[in-house]
Design a protein around this motif. Structure first.
Motif, PDB file in Angstrom:
ATOM      1  N   LYS A  64       1.281   9.340  -5.466  1.00 15.76           N
ATOM      2  CA  LYS A  64      -0.182   9.444  -5.424  1.00 15.76           C
ATOM      3  C   LYS A  64      -0.785   9.119  -6.786  1.00 15.76           C
ATOM      4  O   LYS A  64      -1.904   8.608  -6.868  1.00 15.76           O
ATOM      5  N   ARG A 116       0.865  -1.173   0.000  1.00 15.90           N
ATOM      6  CA  ARG A 116       0.000   0.000   0.000  1.00 15.90           C
ATOM      7  C   ARG A 116       0.907   1.230   0.000  1.00 15.90           C
ATOM      8  O   ARG A 116       2.073   1.149   0.348  1.00 15.90           O
ATOM      9  N   ARG A 117       0.351   2.343  -0.366  1.00 16.07           N
ATOM     10  CA  ARG A 117       1.095   3.602  -0.301  1.00 16.07           C
ATOM     11  C   ARG A 117       0.873   4.186   1.094  1.00 16.07           C
ATOM     12  O   ARG A 117      -0.182   4.705   1.405  1.00 16.07           O
ATOM     13  N   ARG A 118       1.898   4.018   1.943  1.00 16.51           N
ATOM     14  CA  ARG A 118       1.781   4.541   3.299  1.00 16.51           C
ATOM     15  C   ARG A 118       3.142   5.095   3.726  1.00 16.51           C
ATOM     16  O   ARG A 118       4.119   4.357   3.797  1.00 16.51           O
ATOM     17  N   THR A 120      -9.652   9.381  -1.828  1.00 14.60           N
ATOM     18  CA  THR A 120      -8.230   9.254  -1.509  1.00 14.60           C
ATOM     19  C   THR A 120      -8.036   7.830  -1.024  1.00 14.60           C
ATOM     20  O   THR A 120      -8.413   7.488   0.083  1.00 14.60           O
ATOM     21  N   ASP A 140      -5.202   4.766  -0.910  1.00 17.43           N
ATOM     22  CA  ASP A 140      -3.801   4.369  -1.057  1.00 17.43           C
ATOM     23  C   ASP A 140      -3.630   2.857  -1.133  1.00 17.43           C
ATOM     24  O   ASP A 140      -2.533   2.339  -0.915  1.00 17.43           O
ATOM     25  N   TYR A 153       7.657   3.321  -4.997  1.00 21.84           N
ATOM     26  CA  TYR A 153       7.035   4.433  -4.276  1.00 21.84           C
ATOM     27  C   TYR A 153       8.102   5.342  -3.660  1.00 21.84           C
ATOM     28  O   TYR A 153       7.951   6.557  -3.646  1.00 21.84           O
ATOM     29  N   HIS A 156      -6.501   8.617  -6.268  1.00 20.82           N
ATOM     30  CA  HIS A 156      -6.571   9.939  -5.648  1.00 20.82           C
ATOM     31  C   HIS A 156      -7.282  10.828  -6.651  1.00 20.82           C
ATOM     32  O   HIS A 156      -6.672  11.326  -7.600  1.00 20.82           O
ATOM     33  N   PHE A 178      -2.286   5.667  -7.460  1.00 20.04           N
ATOM     34  CA  PHE A 178      -3.439   5.222  -6.666  1.00 20.04           C
ATOM     35  C   PHE A 178      -4.675   6.058  -6.970  1.00 20.04           C
ATOM     36  O   PHE A 178      -4.618   7.056  -7.677  1.00 20.04           O
TER      37      PHE A 178
END
Length: 110
Positions: free
Chosen positions: A55, A3-5, A74, A76, A46, A60, A58
């Motif tokens: 971003k 995930r994008r975190r 939004t 992610d 990423y 967004h 994903f």
């Protein structure tokens, strides 16, 4: 894949999907199953793109851009079209690099 975190200090969170990646690596090693570590590859992507640019990979979306998300979104976890294509490229790269296993048979299809 990850995930994008990002953490509060702007670093990519190595636990973005919890303990799953390490468990996956352990099972692959124990069972001698070929492993395409797309988690590590996606984290590297990423990190390379950075917090803002990643971003784009994903969901967004601002308000009133997509009929399914009139209030915007939004997210992610789920990929945009661009993100799905980038992850697919990571899978192809991993398949091409993994020549020492039965997975290499798939290379003929690439």
């Amino acid at each position: 894949m990850s995930r994008r975190r990002f953490t509060s200090d702007g670093q990519l969170d190595p636990l973005a999907v919890g303990a799953y990646p390490e468990a996956m690596r352990q099972v692959a090693e124990e069972t001698q199953t070929p492993l395409l570590d797309i988690f590590a590859a996606s984290q590297a992507l990423y990190c390379l793109l950075g917090e803002e640019e990643s971003k784009k990979l994903f969901m967004h979306l601002p308000e009133n851009i997509h009929p399914n998300y009139p209030n915007g979104v939004t997210d992610d976890t789920h990929f945009s079209d661009e993100g799905a294509q980038q992850i697919a490229k990571l899978v192809v790269q991993a398949l091409k690099q993994n020549t020492a296993s039965p997975i290499s048979n798939l290379q003929q299809l690439l």
